[in-house]
Design a protein around this motif. Sequence first.
Motif, PDB file in Angstrom:
ATOM      1  N   PRO A   4       0.805  -1.231   0.000  1.00 32.70           N
ATOM      2  CA  PRO A   4       0.000   0.000   0.000  1.00 32.70           C
ATOM      3  C   PRO A   4       0.828   1.267   0.000  1.00 32.70           C
ATOM      4  CG  PRO A   4      -0.064  -1.067   2.164  1.00 32.70           C
ATOM      5  CD  PRO A   4       0.591  -2.029   1.230  1.00 32.70           C
ATOM      6  N   TRP A   5       2.000   1.229   0.634  1.00 32.50           N
ATOM      7  CA  TRP A   5       2.810   2.441   0.692  1.00 32.50           C
ATOM      8  C   TRP A   5       3.358   2.817  -0.677  1.00 32.50           C
ATOM      9  CZ3 TRP A   5       1.844   5.294   4.551  1.00 32.50           C
ATOM     10  CH2 TRP A   5       1.509   4.744   5.792  1.00 32.50           C
ATOM     11  N   ARG A   6       3.571   1.856  -1.524  1.00 32.41           N
ATOM     12  CA  ARG A   6       4.037   2.172  -2.885  1.00 32.41           C
ATOM     13  C   ARG A   6       2.946   2.888  -3.675  1.00 32.41           C
ATOM     14  NH1 ARG A   6       8.434  -2.052  -5.198  1.00 32.41           N
ATOM     15  NH2 ARG A   6       9.653  -2.283  -3.277  1.00 32.41           N
ATOM     16  N   TRP A   7       1.707   2.436  -3.525  1.00 32.89           N
ATOM     17  CA  TRP A   7       0.605   3.120  -4.194  1.00 32.89           C
ATOM     18  C   TRP A   7       0.383   4.510  -3.598  1.00 32.89           C
ATOM     19  CZ3 TRP A   7      -0.932   1.501  -8.680  1.00 32.89           C
ATOM     20  CH2 TRP A   7      -0.861   0.146  -9.008  1.00 32.89           C
ATOM     21  N   ALA A   8       0.575   4.616  -2.300  1.00 34.12           N
ATOM     22  CA  ALA A   8       0.417   5.925  -1.647  1.00 34.12           C
ATOM     23  C   ALA A   8       1.463   6.909  -2.154  1.00 34.12           C
ATOM     24  CB  ALA A   8       0.511   5.770  -0.128  1.00 34.12           C
ATOM     25  N   ALA A   9       2.698   6.437  -2.305  1.00 39.67           N
ATOM     26  CA  ALA A   9       3.755   7.307  -2.820  1.00 39.67           C
ATOM     27  C   ALA A   9       3.453   7.750  -4.244  1.00 39.67           C
ATOM     28  CB  ALA A   9       5.100   6.584  -2.759  1.00 39.67           C
ATOM     29  N   TYR A  10       2.973   6.817  -5.051  1.00 41.31           N
ATOM     30  CA  TYR A  10       2.586   7.151  -6.436  1.00 41.31           C
ATOM     31  C   TYR A  10       1.489   8.207  -6.451  1.00 41.31           C
ATOM     32  CZ  TYR A  10       0.069   6.534 -10.869  1.00 41.31           C
ATOM     33  OH  TYR A  10      -0.591   6.738 -12.061  1.00 41.31           O
ATOM     34  N   ALA A  11       0.462   8.024  -5.630  1.00 38.55           N
ATOM     35  CA  ALA A  11      -0.644   8.985  -5.598  1.00 38.55           C
ATOM     36  C   ALA A  11      -0.178  10.350  -5.136  1.00 38.55           C
ATOM     37  CB  ALA A  11      -1.746   8.467  -4.675  1.00 38.55           C
ATOM     38  N   LEU A  12       0.712  10.384  -4.143  1.00 38.29           N
ATOM     39  CA  LEU A  12       1.202  11.656  -3.613  1.00 38.29           C
ATOM     40  C   LEU A  12       1.949  12.459  -4.674  1.00 38.29           C
ATOM     41  CD1 LEU A  12       1.639  13.509  -1.146  1.00 38.29           C
ATOM     42  CD2 LEU A  12       3.731  12.202  -0.664  1.00 38.29           C
ATOM     43  N   VAL A  13       2.871  11.808  -5.375  1.00 43.20           N
ATOM     44  CA  VAL A  13       3.667  12.511  -6.376  1.00 43.20           C
ATOM     45  C   VAL A  13       2.804  12.893  -7.584  1.00 43.20           C
ATOM     46  CG1 VAL A  13       5.638  12.332  -7.941  1.00 43.20           C
ATOM     47  CG2 VAL A  13       5.797  11.439  -5.618  1.00 43.20           C
ATOM     48  N   LEU A  14       1.864  12.024  -7.956  1.00 41.89           N
ATOM     49  CA  LEU A  14       0.988  12.354  -9.071  1.00 41.89           C
ATOM     50  C   LEU A  14       0.097  13.547  -8.723  1.00 41.89           C
ATOM     51  CD1 LEU A  14       0.338  11.393 -11.945  1.00 41.89           C
ATOM     52  CD2 LEU A  14      -1.502  10.008 -10.971  1.00 41.89           C
ATOM     53  N   ALA A  15      -0.367  13.616  -7.479  1.00 43.12           N
ATOM     54  CA  ALA A  15      -1.153  14.772  -7.052  1.00 43.12           C
ATOM     55  C   ALA A  15      -0.309  16.040  -7.098  1.00 43.12           C
ATOM     56  CB  ALA A  15      -1.690  14.550  -5.643  1.00 43.12           C
ATOM     57  N   LEU A  16       0.939  15.964  -6.651  1.00 45.78           N
ATOM     58  CA  LEU A  16       1.836  17.114  -6.725  1.00 45.78           C
ATOM     59  C   LEU A  16       2.040  17.537  -8.173  1.00 45.78           C
ATOM     60  CD1 LEU A  16       3.812  19.136  -5.491  1.00 45.78           C
ATOM     61  CD2 LEU A  16       5.580  17.360  -5.582  1.00 45.78           C
ATOM     62  N   THR A  17       2.144  16.566  -9.068  1.00 48.75           N
ATOM     63  CA  THR A  17       2.278  16.865 -10.493  1.00 48.75           C
ATOM     64  C   THR A  17       1.090  17.690 -10.979  1.00 48.75           C
ATOM     65  OG1 THR A  17       3.506  14.813 -10.882  1.00 48.75           O
ATOM     66  CG2 THR A  17       2.494  15.854 -12.796  1.00 48.75           C
ATOM     67  N   GLY A  18      -0.105  17.276 -10.627  1.00 45.25           N
ATOM     68  CA  GLY A  18      -1.290  18.022 -11.029  1.00 45.25           C
ATOM     69  C   GLY A  18      -1.349  19.400 -10.418  1.00 45.25           C
ATOM     70  N   LEU A  19      -0.911  19.533  -9.175  1.00 45.63           N
ATOM     71  CA  LEU A  19      -0.912  20.838  -8.532  1.00 45.63           C
ATOM     72  C   LEU A  19       0.106  21.778  -9.161  1.00 45.63           C
ATOM     73  CD1 LEU A  19      -1.279  19.749  -4.796  1.00 45.63           C
ATOM     74  CD2 LEU A  19      -3.039  20.718  -6.288  1.00 45.63           C
ATOM     75  N   LEU A  20       1.178  21.211  -9.715  1.00 45.97           N
ATOM     76  CA  LEU A  20       2.153  22.035 -10.430  1.00 45.97           C
ATOM     77  C   LEU A  20       1.634  22.448 -11.803  1.00 45.97           C
ATOM     78  CD1 LEU A  20       5.532  20.270  -9.586  1.00 45.97           C
ATOM     79  CD2 LEU A  20       4.897  22.622  -9.004  1.00 45.97           C
ATOM     80  N   HIS A  21       0.972  21.516 -12.493  1.00 46.84           N
ATOM     81  CA  HIS A  21       0.405  21.832 -13.810  1.00 46.84           C
ATOM     82  C   HIS A  21      -0.624  20.776 -14.178  1.00 46.84           C
ATOM     83  CE1 HIS A  21       0.285  23.340 -17.992  1.00 46.84           C
ATOM     84  NE2 HIS A  21       0.705  24.448 -17.418  1.00 46.84           N
TER      85      HIS A  21
END
Length: 504
Positions: free
Chosen positions: A175-192
């Motif tokens: 689960p932590w691997r999926w959580a890390a993926y979701a976190l960085v992908l969300a940051l990506t969207g917040l950047l652009h």
Amino acid sequence: MVIAAQLPPPREEFRPAVADASVRGRVLLWAAPFALALGAGGFGLTGPLLGRDELVTWDMAGRDTGRILATLRHVDAVHGTYYLLMHGWVQLFGDSVLSLRLPSLFGVAGAAAVVALIGNRLFGYRAGILAGFLFALVPAVSRYGQEARSYALVMPAVAVATLLLLRALDRPRGPWRWAAYALVLALTGLLHLIALSVVIAHLCLLAAHARRDRSLWWRAGLALAAVAATVAPLVLLGRSQAGRQLYWVPAPDGWALLSLAGEVFASAVGGGALIALALVARSERRAPLLLCGTWALLPPVVVWAASHGEVSYFRSVYVLFTLPAWALLAGAGLASASRSWKTAAALVATLAVLTLPDQRQMRQPFEHNAPVPLDYAAAAEVIERLHQPGDAVVYDRYDSWQLDGGVRYYLPRELKLRDVFLTRTPAEIDDLYAVQCSVPELCLRGERRIWLVTQGAEFPFNAIDPEQAGALQTGYRVSTSTPVTGMTVSLLERVGAAGGARQS
């Protein structure tokens, strides 16, 4: 139990090919591309003058956090995360050209390192390190690694999100691997937000793997739902502001889509070489080619299709995050086409030499304001050299943007000039545009000398708002006019003032 015992262990398709290599080899894999991108982007970092968009970054980063958040409710919400990050950075390191651009430089260097790590997982060690080198040498990477905007940070964000997805697919029950993926992908969207179109490529990869493990759908679905919930408010706010911010972007035709590659790479030679190498990429597995191919091709097509509604989003800078995919495919193609390290190194060096003219162009003084060059520094130097106590200034805000910000940035901070027709600054009204006098005559205070900074080379009174020009002409005459690149700096002296005024 017997059946369970006969099941093979989970297949880890994307383990690093260099897992058993020496420590030196593992470090070199990411460190060498990082160093090359850092050196290539760092060369001439402070040479080009700040561009209009960079001046917006400077303005926004200089506001306090409350003012930034208030401004984002009105305009430019899609860049809000970047402005907040830059606000913290400027508080620590100042607002010099070097300081403003360093985060972007580190961003592209980090992206080169992550590209190499992804390439190693997908295509092997040699393809990975070559992909990192090729990415670092793309002229557009240096260009946006030298610009104080978010685009250089979006590239590593997308690359890291993709790497984390590959790690999650190695062990999908973690689960932590999926959580890390979701976190960085969300940051990506917040950047652009547009960078989230990379999810199309991620879904294609998931579909290929879900044939063996259908639980991937709900695991990935939870991660993507968390991302969607995080960026949904920004989507709604950005959508409401899009018409105001992107009204000038034309709807693209078919040729615009076909010619996009040259703009994304910022080099016909470099782009052509990487595309040619990408076409000969080979892999024993289909998944790596599927991931990189869809990452490189589908987001621009989706953005192009979405740009035929009320608002067009079709700008090459918005899809720069596809460059890592092209570099990955090109690295795989080069690794399969060249049988030795020496041959591969020679081809990379040849590409570096062939793209030198484009790299040189990226570092021209006015490149960040192309195609309209504006020499803010020269204009500021004229005012600083001839300034006298009590001088005021009028900036051309009639048909130009950030002319005032550019000159103010390059003027010494201690040199204060009253902005004659300015009533409220952008920061005071939580916006990007200033409010000027509705009745210009009432804003004149009898200053003996007023600097008039205009865009272009025409007679200065013809370049500003007609009402402002009329108010100035009743009491002032042009004493001197100094042309600089793209601008004219004129000194107005009050009629009847000591020393008189002479028409230039």
